[in-house]
Design an enzyme around this catalytic site. Structure first.
Site, short mmCIF file in Angstrom:
data_model
loop_
_atom_site.label_atom_id
_atom_site.label_comp_id
_atom_site.label_asym_id
_atom_site.label_seq_id
_atom_site.Cartn_x
_atom_site.Cartn_y
_atom_site.Cartn_z
N GLY A 1 92.78 -6.56 37.91
CA GLY A 1 93.28 -7.96 38.29
C GLY A 1 93.88 -8.42 37.02
O GLY A 1 93.22 -9.23 36.17
N LEU A 2 95.48 -8.46 36.84
CA LEU A 2 96.11 -8.84 35.86
C LEU A 2 96.76 -10.06 36.30
O LEU A 2 97.83 -10.26 36.03
CB LEU A 2 97.12 -7.69 35.53
CG LEU A 2 96.39 -6.53 34.77
CD1 LEU A 2 97.21 -5.30 34.78
CD2 LEU A 2 95.59 -6.93 33.76
N GLY A 3 96.12 -10.95 37.13
CA GLY A 3 96.52 -12.33 36.90
C GLY A 3 96.68 -13.17 35.66
O GLY A 3 96.29 -12.47 34.69
N MET B 1 94.47 -15.21 34.22
CA MET B 1 93.22 -15.03 33.63
C MET B 1 93.15 -13.70 33.06
O MET B 1 92.55 -13.40 32.04
CB MET B 1 92.25 -15.66 34.39
CG MET B 1 92.22 -17.12 34.53
SD MET B 1 91.84 -18.03 33.10
CE MET B 1 90.21 -18.00 32.79
N GLY B 2 93.31 -12.72 34.15
CA GLY B 2 93.00 -11.36 33.76
C GLY B 2 93.78 -10.53 32.89
O GLY B 2 93.17 -10.12 31.72
N SER C 1 85.33 -19.83 31.93
CA SER C 1 86.04 -21.17 31.66
C SER C 1 86.82 -21.16 30.50
O SER C 1 86.72 -20.19 29.58
CB SER C 1 85.01 -22.21 31.66
OG SER C 1 85.77 -23.49 31.72
N GLY C 2 87.62 -22.16 30.42
CA GLY C 2 88.52 -22.52 29.23
C GLY C 2 90.04 -22.10 29.46
O GLY C 2 90.93 -22.17 28.68
N GLY C 3 90.35 -21.96 30.70
CA GLY C 3 91.71 -21.78 31.19
C GLY C 3 92.41 -20.58 30.65
O GLY C 3 91.70 -19.46 29.72
N LYS D 1 78.62 -21.66 36.65
CA LYS D 1 80.25 -22.14 36.67
C LYS D 1 80.39 -23.04 37.85
O LYS D 1 81.27 -23.92 37.57
CB LYS D 1 80.69 -20.74 36.83
CG LYS D 1 82.39 -20.78 36.87
CD LYS D 1 82.90 -21.23 35.47
CE LYS D 1 84.44 -21.65 35.56
NZ LYS D 1 85.16 -21.53 36.43
N HIS E 1 79.83 -26.52 36.70
CA HIS E 1 80.75 -26.92 35.74
C HIS E 1 82.07 -27.20 36.31
O HIS E 1 82.58 -28.46 35.99
CB HIS E 1 80.92 -25.48 34.94
CG HIS E 1 82.23 -25.40 34.10
ND1 HIS E 1 83.35 -25.23 34.45
CD2 HIS E 1 82.45 -25.95 32.76
CE1 HIS E 1 84.47 -25.64 33.71
NE2 HIS E 1 83.79 -25.42 32.67
N ASN E 2 82.56 -26.55 37.45
CA ASN E 2 83.49 -26.77 37.99
C ASN E 2 83.65 -28.33 38.69
O ASN E 2 84.31 -28.89 38.83
CB ASN E 2 84.15 -25.69 39.18
CG ASN E 2 84.98 -24.83 38.17
OD1 ASN E 2 84.67 -24.39 37.08
ND2 ASN E 2 85.78 -24.10 38.85
N GLU F 1 83.97 -30.82 36.31
CA GLU F 1 85.37 -30.91 35.91
C GLU F 1 86.03 -31.72 36.84
O GLU F 1 87.04 -32.40 36.65
CB GLU F 1 85.92 -29.25 35.88
CG GLU F 1 87.39 -28.98 35.82
CD GLU F 1 87.88 -27.45 36.01
OE1 GLU F 1 87.10 -26.56 35.26
OE2 GLU F 1 88.28 -26.98 36.84
N TYR F 2 85.85 -31.75 38.32
CA TYR F 2 86.55 -32.42 39.28
C TYR F 2 86.24 -33.84 38.76
O TYR F 2 87.21 -34.76 38.77
CB TYR F 2 85.80 -32.29 40.84
CG TYR F 2 86.63 -31.07 41.47
CD1 TYR F 2 86.89 -29.79 41.14
CD2 TYR F 2 87.06 -31.26 42.70
CE1 TYR F 2 87.46 -28.73 41.69
CE2 TYR F 2 87.52 -30.46 43.32
CZ TYR F 2 87.65 -29.22 42.94
OH TYR F 2 88.37 -28.05 43.65
O1 5RP Z 1 87.56 -22.27 37.04
C1 5RP Z 1 88.55 -23.06 36.73
C2 5RP Z 1 88.34 -23.77 35.32
O2 5RP Z 1 87.14 -23.62 34.97
C3 5RP Z 1 89.72 -23.29 37.34
O3 5RP Z 1 90.53 -23.99 36.67
C4 5RP Z 1 89.42 -23.70 38.76
O4 5RP Z 1 89.04 -22.49 39.59
C5 5RP Z 1 90.40 -24.53 39.49
O5 5RP Z 1 89.56 -24.98 40.80
P1 5RP Z 1 90.43 -25.92 41.51
O6 5RP Z 1 91.58 -25.21 42.26
O7 5RP Z 1 89.37 -26.19 42.71
O8 5RP Z 1 90.76 -27.16 40.66
#
Ligand code: 5RP
Length: 299
Positions: free
Chosen positions: A7-9, A11-12, A122-124, A172, A175-176, A179-180
């Site tokens: 998976g070379l998106g 992040m990969g 995480s960390g983008g 994780k 964590h997300n 993040e929201y």
């Molecule tokens: O995992 C992440 C960061 O830690 C991604 O940014 C996250 O998947 C983005 O999620 P969403 O599309 O629900 O905002």
């Protein structure tokens, strides 16, 4: 140690380069093969099929790291890998999978003699490239086996092993959810600044808040970057996708009867941002008009 990365998106791809810089021997593959060509130019061994990737391990224990979208793509990849792997080989899911899916995948693979680990990342893109934040779950033996790689590719103190299969993805997921809520609070703060009588410079505000304030941090620094590029975000439409992690966080909050109003509201705000019609507000406006004759804005 060798890692087969699938998976070379965004992040990969970044993770593969990070691994290479850390001295890990990466064999990378991807569904669309132009990405394999691209990464091969970076000095990483590209494999044009899963079999080619697996064969490159020779007699070594295979460690296959999946960086594919959650859900069906993870299952599809696992099914393709199973006939190619040997007893005790390791598959790692580095994506944002639902922890219950992870536990089910672990059980299925364990029953046929394979190891399955979950490593929330995480960390983008910049973290994946330069030092990731990694949350691992799974049986202790395979985690310890790959731990030298996890320690190398993560930022200092940014790797943790959380225990049973699924726990890495669980941590994780929460964590997300956080993040929201944090992003929503930042957005709302700027919304109020925007509405105020003061002519506040958002770029300056986010810069100042990124330096020594209580709310400094990666998100505020990224907010500053965004305002540097577009001072009032005029190029961005206020519709926000939600790819699942906060939905699952809320399911957990309900299951465990834990109140999580901030995460709940931030998820629903995203849902609402996608709704052009804003039908619920139409209904509220109609009701106010009905019972109180209050003004209705006509389209
Ligand atoms: O995992 C992440 C960061 O830690 C991604 O940014 C996250 O998947 C983005 O999620 P969403 O599309 O629900 O905002």
């Amino acid at each position: 140690m060798k890692i087969g990365l699938v998976g070379l998106g965004r992040m990969g791809y970044a993770l593969a380069l990070n691994m290479k810089d850390c001295g890990v021997e990466v064999i990378a593959t991807n569904r669309s093969l132009d990405k394999v060509d691209e990464i091969a130019k970076e000095g990483i061994k590209g494999a044009y099929s899963l079999k080619e990737m697996v064969d490159a391990f020779g007699d070594e224990r295979r460690v296959i790291w999946l960086m594919v979208p959650s859900g069906e793509p993870v299952d599809a990849m696992i099914e393709e890998l199973i006939p190619l792997l040997n007893f005790n080989d390791i598959i790692i899911d580095g994506g944002n999978s639902y922890y219950k899916d992870t536990v089910a995948r672990y059980q299925r693979l364990k029953a046929i003699g394979l190891q399955f680990l979950d490593v929330g990342t995480s960390g983008g893109i910049s973290g994946a490239r330069n030092g990731a934040c990694l949350m691992a779950g799974g049986e202790e033996e395979p985690v310890k086996y790959i731990e030298p790689v996890l320690e190398k590719i993560s930022i200092e103190n940014g790797y943790g092993y959380f225990g049973a299969p699924g726990s890495g993805h669980y941590v994780k997921m929460i964590h997300n959810g956080i993040e929201y809520g944090m992003m929503q609070a930042i957005g709302e703060g700027f919304d109020i600044l925007k509405a105020s009588e003061f002519d506040i410079d958002f770029e300056l505000t986010s810069k100042v808040w990124s330096n020594g304030s209580i709310i400094e941090g990666l998100l505020m620094r990224l907010m500053h970057e965004a305002f540097k590029q577009d001072a009032d975000l005029s190029q961005i439409v206020g519709k926000v996708d939600a790819s699942g992690e906060a939905d699952w966080t809320l399911l957990e909050a309900v299951r465990l009867k834990v109140s999580a109003p901030v995460i709940t509201q931030s998820l629903f705000t995203r849902y609402k941002s996608k709704d052009d019609e804003r039908f619920s507000e139409k209904a509220v406006a109609a009701l106010r008009n009905q019972f109180g004759g209050h003004k209705v804005y006509k389209a």
